[in-house]
Design a protein around this motif. Structure first.
Motif, PDB file in Angstrom:
ATOM      1  N   GLN B 110      44.376 -31.096  12.316  1.00 16.51           N
ATOM      2  CA  GLN B 110      44.577 -29.642  12.377  1.00 16.51           C
ATOM      3  C   GLN B 110      46.069 -29.292  12.398  1.00 16.51           C
ATOM      4  O   GLN B 110      46.454 -28.212  11.970  1.00 16.51           O
ATOM      5  N   LEU B 111      46.878 -30.202  12.947  1.00 13.76           N
ATOM      6  CA  LEU B 111      48.316 -29.929  13.063  1.00 13.76           C
ATOM      7  C   LEU B 111      49.128 -30.600  11.956  1.00 13.76           C
ATOM      8  O   LEU B 111      50.346 -30.703  12.053  1.00 13.76           O
ATOM      9  N   ASN B 112      48.461 -31.059  10.898  1.00 14.92           N
ATOM     10  CA  ASN B 112      49.130 -31.707   9.758  1.00 14.92           C
ATOM     11  C   ASN B 112      49.902 -32.954  10.160  1.00 14.92           C
ATOM     12  O   ASN B 112      50.896 -33.300   9.527  1.00 14.92           O
ATOM     13  N   GLN B 113      49.523 -33.646  11.252  1.00 15.88           N
ATOM     14  CA  GLN B 113      50.253 -34.846  11.669  1.00 15.88           C
ATOM     15  C   GLN B 113      49.612 -36.066  11.014  1.00 15.88           C
ATOM     16  O   GLN B 113      48.768 -36.730  11.597  1.00 15.88           O
ATOM     17  N   LYS B 114      50.086 -36.363   9.808  1.00 14.91           N
ATOM     18  CA  LYS B 114      49.427 -37.406   9.035  1.00 14.91           C
ATOM     19  C   LYS B 114      49.537 -38.766   9.701  1.00 14.91           C
ATOM     20  O   LYS B 114      48.546 -39.510   9.787  1.00 14.91           O
ATOM     21  N   MET B 214      45.116 -41.730   4.651  1.00 15.53           N
ATOM     22  CA  MET B 214      46.367 -42.336   4.200  1.00 15.53           C
ATOM     23  C   MET B 214      46.839 -41.698   2.907  1.00 15.53           C
ATOM     24  O   MET B 214      48.015 -41.637   2.624  1.00 15.53           O
ATOM     25  N   LYS B 215      45.888 -41.185   2.124  1.00 12.42           N
ATOM     26  CA  LYS B 215      46.270 -40.464   0.901  1.00 12.42           C
ATOM     27  C   LYS B 215      46.726 -39.044   1.200  1.00 12.42           C
ATOM     28  O   LYS B 215      47.098 -38.309   0.290  1.00 12.42           O
ATOM     29  N   GLY B 216      46.639 -38.653   2.463  1.00  8.46           N
ATOM     30  CA  GLY B 216      47.092 -37.322   2.835  1.00  8.46           C
ATOM     31  C   GLY B 216      46.132 -36.217   2.456  1.00  8.46           C
ATOM     32  O   GLY B 216      46.542 -35.082   2.181  1.00  8.46           O
ATOM     33  N   GLU B 217      44.855 -36.507   2.436  1.00  6.53           N
ATOM     34  CA  GLU B 217      43.905 -35.471   2.007  1.00  6.53           C
ATOM     35  C   GLU B 217      43.644 -34.418   3.074  1.00  6.53           C
ATOM     36  O   GLU B 217      43.166 -33.340   2.762  1.00  6.53           O
ATOM     37  N   PHE B 218      43.910 -34.760   4.335  1.00  4.66           N
ATOM     38  CA  PHE B 218      43.519 -33.828   5.412  1.00  4.66           C
ATOM     39  C   PHE B 218      44.721 -33.029   5.893  1.00  4.66           C
ATOM     40  O   PHE B 218      45.828 -33.542   5.990  1.00  4.66           O
TER      41      PHE B 218
END
Lengths: 555, 251
Positions: B110-114, B214-218
């Motif tokens: 939710q906080l974009n902390q990949k 890991m692909k940054g989809e979320f």
């Protein structure tokens, strides 16, 4: 499905969900609820044919005293597979998964169900479960009865594990369909459609889905326990190992009694649509019909013990279950009276779907009222495990579910296939089936009260006349149903093109093209009163009904 | 079956190129939903309903446990002495901790902390694997002693070498041995086995989400799958929290 091209290109004339893509894989892996519904339709009708063949074999065997065409062990297998195939492969998925899948998103003005992939998986699981039943047929059959009662099911040498695992897999198919429908109804209704402005078909599917979600998992674990019990001698249901065989009956009926309402609620739901549309009148008692479905679903969970009046449960439990069972009659009767009130002063159109609906009211009422004989403990002790029970549940399941299924199939057939069928032949087939059905099962009520036990291979000579009537009836019923099959195949090949709204119905599935485009609607439609049939006027030139007004819901 | 059907979901990306922002909020919107919010809500209701079916699935076993405990209380008192409370306790802590990391992963998404998202998913999977390893040790111990369901139960049966040694004394010394002890182990193995199966399923789901994370989809606009998996993970945890006292602790 090819959403990018279809959504962004201008609509092309003549392109619909049936011809938008071609090839076997475009069906097997489709995400389109309409195509999945059709695959289910073909599948359940195939299962029905298989179950029907077993039924005819049974009735033929019972034509004469002693051996007629098969020995006793084969007979046991035939009635088991007749029941198991009909219940698990036809009746339970019949209306919700086939007709429901096709109609539900259309009735909601939606593009698809909430989880199209899960929907496809449900179908693949259904196929997978069906394959398990085919394996049962090839590996020694099954002779436990469709109920798999222990301890016999843990000791017989037939393929119990394959059958049980098949039913387990079919259970998940049913759960996922129910889950999908509940979410779709909650989250994907169009603007203007509140819960109480939904077509009643959706209320019925919603109540069905509730049972599918709340009861089927218990069947799953029960069947898993039974399979493990057989494979590893777990000792849960085996009295010699300290287990309790009656516990199996409790577990089994905790699912399978609500499952009876999985079978009948969708049929109620179909009948509500048919009666309203073909009476050309707004449905009477909308809220009562809708909520009585939910009431039946709820009450259905607390009555399972009425299957076990003579299984050694406590007298107190039997009294409570008997008392609670009577309550099921109330919402069921509410429906029947509301349908009759809808017919009252309607301009009733007698056609094939309507004949099935009227037949349903007649037959289901007999089935329902005889249910009260069986829920009364003092009479049930006499009638338990006799042909009376067989006749009762065939009046509910065949005359209920099958009549609902066929009525719905004839009602939505033009929308599904884009073709009309010959109405006269359809009515003749319906009447033939109606006569055949009554001839088959009414004598069984009489035999039951005179003490003919169910599932027996042989019988006393005094029952033979009634058995002959019943067998003749079964063949008449089969002739009627084959006429339906030929009628529908003929309609596919030679049928006239169906107009968009041949019945003048007001619910949303009739407000799109026939057959629908892949995305169902070019733009999300506005929902009004789903029973405002007076908003439509017949156009004799096209055979279609045209909208002349727009009524919002008024219930 | 999903690979051939990707087309329904995948291509929505380029359709929105015309109004391209830093991150397209509709990149993951399936064709049949109107808004991402509708899609998220549907998924959430769907997963909750699924959890209801999970609870009902286990409810049959809890019911069987209750009934057999009332039929044979002495069996349950006797046989539960053989369960290793220490290992059960460690497993409880491991699962509760993994529920924390799962919930944390939702917050990370939710906080974009990949990076933190990836770490928390890895921790969750690690805990799940640790749980299964400890379970394996417990199971093999039971198998060694012959504490198995049904016919396989051979503990101190005639002709079978006694597993009791100085290092592994019999925990039930002095107690009279009831009949049908195998029933307890039938229920024990069935309940913990089915639970373990759910842990394995959870591991597979988390590994799939790890790959996507890991692909940054979320991101803050699209975190549904992480949320749903975490809810599933909590129910797996919760079922264990009931299994542990019922099987290990109550005497």
């Amino acid at each position: 499905m090819s959403s990018t091209t279809a959504t962004h290109a201008p609509p092309q004339a003549g392109v619909n969900y049936l011809n938008a893509r071609r090839g076997l894989l475009s069906w097997v892996f489709t995400l389109d609820h309409k195509r999945i519904g059709i695959m289910y339709l073909v599948g359940v009708m195939g299962a029905f044919l298989l179950g029907g063949v077993f039924a005819l074999k049974l009735r033929t065997e019972l034509l004469t005293v002693g051996k007629t065409i098969m020995d006793a062990d084969t007979y046991n297998q035939a009635f088991t597979l007749h029941g198991a195939v009909m219940v698990f492969l036809f009746i339970i998925p019949g209306i919700p998964a086939a007709l429901g899948n096709f109609c539900l998103p259309l009735m909601l003005g939606a593009k698809d169900v909430a989880f199209p992939r899960l929907n496809l998986m449900s179908f693949h699981l259904w196929m997978f479960g069906a394959i398990f039943f085919v394996i049962v047929l090839l590996t020694g059959g099954l002779d436990t009865g469709w109920t798999f009662y222990t301890p016999y099911s843990t000791t017989t040498t037939t393929s119990v594990i394959w059958a049980v695992m098949g039913a387990f897999i079919l259970g998940f198919s049913s759960i996922f369909t129910g889950l999908n429908f509940i979410v779709t109804i909650h989250k994907m209704r169009p603007p203007g459609m509140t819960f109480f402005k939904m077509p009643l078909f959706l209320w019925g599917l919603y109540a069905t889905a509730l049972i599918q979600i709340l009861a089927t998992p218990v069947l799953g674990i029960t069947l898993l326990l039974l399979a493990i019990e057989r494979a590893f001698k777990l000792g849960i249901f085996d009295a010699t190992l300290g287990g309790d065989p009656v516990l199996f009956q409790h577990f089994f009926w905790f699912y399978s009694h609500p499952a009876v309402y999985i079978m009948i609620l969708p049929a109620f739901a179909v009948i509500s649509e048919l009666i309203a549309v073909h009476s050309r009148k707004e449905i009477f008692g909308y809220k009562f019909i809708g909520l009585s479905s939910v009431a039946i679903a709820v009450i259905g969970f607390v009555v399972w013990g009425h299957h076990m009046f003579v299984s050694g449960q406590s007298q107190m439990a039997s009294i409570v279950f008997s008392f609670l069972t009577f309550f099921v009659a109330i919402p069921s009767a509410i429906k029947v009276f509301n349908w009759l009130a809808t017919l009252y002063k309607g301009s009733i159109r007698i056609n094939t779907p309507m004949l099935y609906a009227l037949g349903f009211i007649w037959l289901f009422t007999i089935g329902g009222v005889t249910g009260l004989f069986l829920s009364t403990m003092s009479t049930d002790v006499h009638l338990h495990d006799t042909y009376f029970v067989v006749a009762h549940f065939h009046y509910v399941m065949v005359a209920g579910t099958l009549w609902g299924f066929l009525g719905g199939l004839h009602h939505w057939w033009p929308k599904i296939t884009g073709k009309m069928y010959h109405d006269g032949v359809g009515m003749f087939a319906s009447i033939t089936a109606f006569i055949g059905f009554n001839l088959t099962f009414f004598p069984q009520f009489i035999m039951g009260t005179r003490g003919m036990p169910r599932r027996y291979y042989d019988y006393l000579e005094e029952f033979q006349f009634l058995h002959v009537l019943s067998t003749v009836g079964a063949y008449v019923l089969a002739v009627g149903l084959f006429m339906v099959l030929f009628l529908l195949i003929h309609s596919l090949m030679k049928g006239k093109k169906a107009p968009d709204n041949p019945w003048g119905a007001a619910s949303l599935e009739w407000q799109t093209a026939t057959p629908p485009i892949t995305e169902n609607f070019h733009e999300t439609p506005k929902a009004g009163n789903p029973y405002a049939v007076y908003d439509f006027e017949y156009d004799p030139q096209t055979g279609d009904y045209k909208r002349v007004a727009f009524s919002d819901a008024t219930h | 079956m999903s690979s051939t059907t990707e087309t329904a979901h995948a291509p929505s990306g380029h359709a929105h190129d015309a109004h391209h922002w830093h991150e397209d909020p509709e990149a993951h919107l399936a064709h049949h939903f109107d808004t991402p919010q509708q899609q998220f809500d549907s998924g959430k209701l769907g997963i909750w309903l699924f959890l209801v079916t999970e609870i009902l699935f286990f409810s049959g076993l809890f019911c069987a446990y209750t009934i057999y405990r009332s039929y044979h209380p002495e069996v349950f008192v006797y046989a539960s002495k053989f369960l290793d409370t220490n290992m059960g306790f460690i497993n409880t802590l491991v699962l509760i901790f993994s529920s924390l990391t799962a919930a944390w992963a939702v917050r990370n998404a939710q906080l974009n902390q990949k990076k933190a998202l990836v770490i928390n998913i890895v921790l969750t999977v690690a805990c799940a694997c640790a749980f299964m390893c400890i379970k394996y040790v417990e199971y093999s111990h039971k198998a060694h002693w012959g504490l198995l369901p049904g016919d396989a139960y051979t503990f101190n049966a005639p002709g079978v070498e006694s597993p009791v040694t100085q290092d592994h004394p019999d925990p039930t010394v002095g107690m009279s041995r009831p009949d049908n002890i195998h029933i307890f182990f039938g229920i024990y193995f069935f309940m913990t086995g089915l639970h373990g199966f759910h842990v394995l399923a959870g591991i597979i789901v988390w590994l799939w989400l790890l790959k996507r994370a890991m692909k940054g989809e979320f991101n803050a606009k699209y975190f549904g799958p992480i949320d749903y998996a975490a809810l599933y993970w909590h129910i797996v945890d919760l079922i264990w929290i009931y299994l542990f006292p019922l099987l290990y602790l109550i005497h």
